[in-house]
Design a protein around this motif. Structure first.
Motif, PDB file in Angstrom:
ATOM      1  N   VAL B  18       2.318 -11.823  14.746  1.00 54.11           N
ATOM      2  CA  VAL B  18       3.298 -10.608  14.827  1.00 54.11           C
ATOM      3  C   VAL B  18       2.992  -9.888  13.684  1.00 54.11           C
ATOM      4  CG1 VAL B  18       5.225 -11.836  13.429  1.00 54.11           C
ATOM      5  CG2 VAL B  18       5.739 -10.225  15.338  1.00 54.11           C
ATOM      6  N   LYS B  19       3.324  -8.471  14.053  1.00 54.82           N
ATOM      7  CA  LYS B  19       3.167  -7.360  13.083  1.00 54.82           C
ATOM      8  C   LYS B  19       4.391  -6.714  13.114  1.00 54.82           C
ATOM      9  CE  LYS B  19      -0.441  -4.379  11.326  1.00 54.82           C
ATOM     10  NZ  LYS B  19      -2.073  -3.835  11.412  1.00 54.82           N
ATOM     11  N   VAL B  20       5.055  -6.333  12.065  1.00 57.48           N
ATOM     12  CA  VAL B  20       6.381  -5.735  11.988  1.00 57.48           C
ATOM     13  C   VAL B  20       6.151  -4.511  10.995  1.00 57.48           C
ATOM     14  CG1 VAL B  20       8.901  -5.918  11.334  1.00 57.48           C
ATOM     15  CG2 VAL B  20       7.686  -8.068  12.223  1.00 57.48           C
ATOM     16  N   SER B  21       6.729  -3.425  11.601  1.00 59.19           N
ATOM     17  CA  SER B  21       6.522  -2.119  10.781  1.00 59.19           C
ATOM     18  C   SER B  21       7.674  -1.792  10.011  1.00 59.19           C
ATOM     19  CB  SER B  21       5.865  -1.124  11.628  1.00 59.19           C
ATOM     20  OG  SER B  21       6.835  -0.701  12.677  1.00 59.19           O
ATOM     21  N   CYS B  22       7.584  -0.779   9.038  1.00 56.55           N
ATOM     22  CA  CYS B  22       8.801  -0.550   8.176  1.00 56.55           C
ATOM     23  C   CYS B  22       8.484   1.056   7.719  1.00 56.55           C
ATOM     24  CB  CYS B  22       9.030  -1.193   7.056  1.00 56.55           C
ATOM     25  SG  CYS B  22       9.992  -0.720   5.735  1.00 56.55           S
ATOM     26  N   SER B  28       9.517   9.603  -2.494  1.00 55.27           N
ATOM     27  CA  SER B  28       8.113   9.513  -2.570  1.00 55.27           C
ATOM     28  C   SER B  28       7.468   8.270  -2.340  1.00 55.27           C
ATOM     29  CB  SER B  28       7.681  10.043  -3.994  1.00 55.27           C
ATOM     30  OG  SER B  28       6.270   9.813  -4.329  1.00 55.27           O
ATOM     31  N   PHE B  29       6.841   8.154  -1.176  1.00 50.71           N
ATOM     32  CA  PHE B  29       6.330   6.786  -0.645  1.00 50.71           C
ATOM     33  C   PHE B  29       5.614   5.881  -1.664  1.00 50.71           C
ATOM     34  CE2 PHE B  29       5.405   3.524   2.421  1.00 50.71           C
ATOM     35  CZ  PHE B  29       4.070   3.354   2.466  1.00 50.71           C
ATOM     36  N   ALA B  53       2.779   0.453  -2.555  1.00 48.99           N
ATOM     37  CA  ALA B  53       2.623   1.523  -1.697  1.00 48.99           C
ATOM     38  C   ALA B  53       1.740   2.502  -2.457  1.00 48.99           C
ATOM     39  CB  ALA B  53       3.703   2.281  -1.652  1.00 48.99           C
ATOM     40  N   TYR B  54       1.403   2.430  -3.920  1.00 44.38           N
ATOM     41  CA  TYR B  54       0.618   3.022  -4.638  1.00 44.38           C
ATOM     42  C   TYR B  54      -0.910   2.837  -4.400  1.00 44.38           C
ATOM     43  CZ  TYR B  54      -1.661   5.328  -8.880  1.00 44.38           C
ATOM     44  OH  TYR B  54      -2.621   5.988  -9.588  1.00 44.38           O
ATOM     45  N   ASN B  55      -1.229   1.403  -4.672  1.00 36.68           N
ATOM     46  CA  ASN B  55      -2.676   1.140  -4.474  1.00 36.68           C
ATOM     47  C   ASN B  55      -2.794  -0.109  -3.616  1.00 36.68           C
ATOM     48  OD1 ASN B  55      -1.481  -1.227  -6.018  1.00 36.68           O
ATOM     49  ND2 ASN B  55      -2.483  -0.411  -7.981  1.00 36.68           N
ATOM     50  N   GLY B  56      -1.918  -0.660  -2.944  1.00 35.49           N
ATOM     51  CA  GLY B  56      -1.969  -1.522  -1.790  1.00 35.49           C
ATOM     52  C   GLY B  56      -2.101  -3.077  -2.480  1.00 35.49           C
ATOM     53  N   ASP B  73       0.239   2.337   5.219  1.00 37.81           N
ATOM     54  CA  ASP B  73      -0.320   3.702   5.816  1.00 37.81           C
ATOM     55  C   ASP B  73       0.304   4.780   5.018  1.00 37.81           C
ATOM     56  OD1 ASP B  73      -1.389   5.847   7.105  1.00 37.81           O
ATOM     57  OD2 ASP B  73      -1.156   4.825   9.037  1.00 37.81           O
ATOM     58  N   THR B  74      -0.261   5.116   3.959  1.00 33.53           N
ATOM     59  CA  THR B  74       0.270   6.405   3.474  1.00 33.53           C
ATOM     60  C   THR B  74       0.378   7.658   3.899  1.00 33.53           C
ATOM     61  OG1 THR B  74      -1.698   6.809   2.260  1.00 33.53           O
ATOM     62  CG2 THR B  74      -0.115   5.443   1.011  1.00 33.53           C
TER      63      THR B  74
END
Lengths: 107, 118
Positions: B18-22, B28-29, B53-56, B73-74
Motif C-alpha cells: 500500500v502507498k499512502v500520500s500526504c 515551506s515544505f 523533506a529537505y534531503n530525503g 516529491d518536492t
C-alpha cells in the motif's frame, strides 16, 4: 527504546472535577515530553510540549509538570469536550515512543 | 495555515503493498520533516518513521525496517509512505504528522484507514 507507562488506564470523573494523569518513563527523558488529546475518529492534538509548555490555542486549564522520569498532565476543571484519550510522547531518543494512553470518561 | 491532506482508505490482501500520500500546504515544505504514525483499531499510537523533506533522509522504526519506504516529491509538496508484505496486523489508521519545536507532532493529517483482509 524508551518505554512510557501511563496511569491510570481509565479515569472516571464528572465535569468540573480535576483530572490528574501520570506518565512514567523507563529512563530519563529530561523535559522532552509531550501530551496529546485524541477524540474518537480524530487525529491526536498536541496539548503540552517540553513537559510544561502549552501548545498554541490550548486552554489554561491544561497544565503539565515533571522532569526526568515522572510527568503529570492536570486538567484543572473538566469541560464536556475534555473527555477523550490522552497520550504522552518522548522525543529525547529515537525511536519516538508513546505511552499506552489514559481514557478520561464521564462518570 | 498548515494542512496535511492524506489519500483515501485502502483495502488490501495479505502480502500486497500500500502507498499512502500526504500533501502538505501552508508552509515551506522543505523546512520540516514528516513523521508517520499508525494506530491499530482500539489501540495506541505507534511511530513508524520520519523523512526529511529537505534531503530525503529517513529513519524507520526497527520493527518495520525492510518493509517500509518513505519518499518525498518536492515539486508537489507530497510525502509518501509505502508498506509492503502487508499482514492482518498492519490494519490501522495511518497518520502523517509534522513536527513543531523539534520532534513534537503539532500538525496531523486526517488519517488513512488501511484494511488488510483476505
Amino acid at each position: 527504546e524508551i518505554v512510557l507507562t501511563q496511569s491510570p488506564a481509565t479515569l472516571s470523573l464528572s465535569p468540573g472535577e480535576r483530572a490528574t494523569l501520570s506518565c512514567r518513563a523507563s529512563q530519563s527523558v529530561s523535559s522532552y515530553l509531550a501530551w496529546y488529546q485524541q477524540k474518537p475518529g480524530q487525529a491526536p492534538r498536541l496539548l503540552i510540549y517540553d513537559a510544561s509548555s502549552r501548545a498554541p490555542g490550548i486552554p489554561a486549564r491544561f497544565s503539565g509538570s515533571g522532569s526526568g522520569t515522572d510527568f503529570t498532565l492536570t486538567i484543572s476543571s473538566l469541560e464536556p469536550e475534555d473527555f477523550a484519550v490522552y497520550y504522552c510522547q518522548q522525543r529525547i531518543n529515537w525511536p519516538l515512543t508513546f505511552g499506552g494512553g489514559t481514557k478520561v470518561e464521564i462518570k | 495555515q498548515v494542512q496535511l491532506v492524506q489519500s483515501g482508505a485502502e483495502v488490501k490482501k495479505p502480502g500486497a503493498s500500500v502507498k499512502v500520500s500526504c500533501k502538505a500546504s501552508g508552509y515551506s515544505f522543505t523546512s520540516y520533516g514528516i513523521s508517520w504514525v499508525r494506530q491499530a483499531p482500539g489501540q495506541g499510537l505507534e511511530w513508524m518513521g520520519w523523512i526529511s523533506a529537505y534531503n530525503g533522509n529517513t529513519d524507520y522504526a526497527q520493527k518495520l525496517q525492510g518493509r517500509v519506504t518513505m519518499t518525498t516529491d518536492t515539486s508537489t509538496g507530497t510525502v509518501y509512505m509505502e508498506l509492503r508484505s502487508l499482514r492482518s496486523d498492519d490494519t490501522a489508521v495511518y497518520y502523517c504528522a509534522r513536527g513543531v519545536s523539534g520532534w513534537y507532532l503539532g500538525y496531523w493529517g486526517q488519517g488513512t484507514l488501511v484494511t488488510v483482509s483476505s
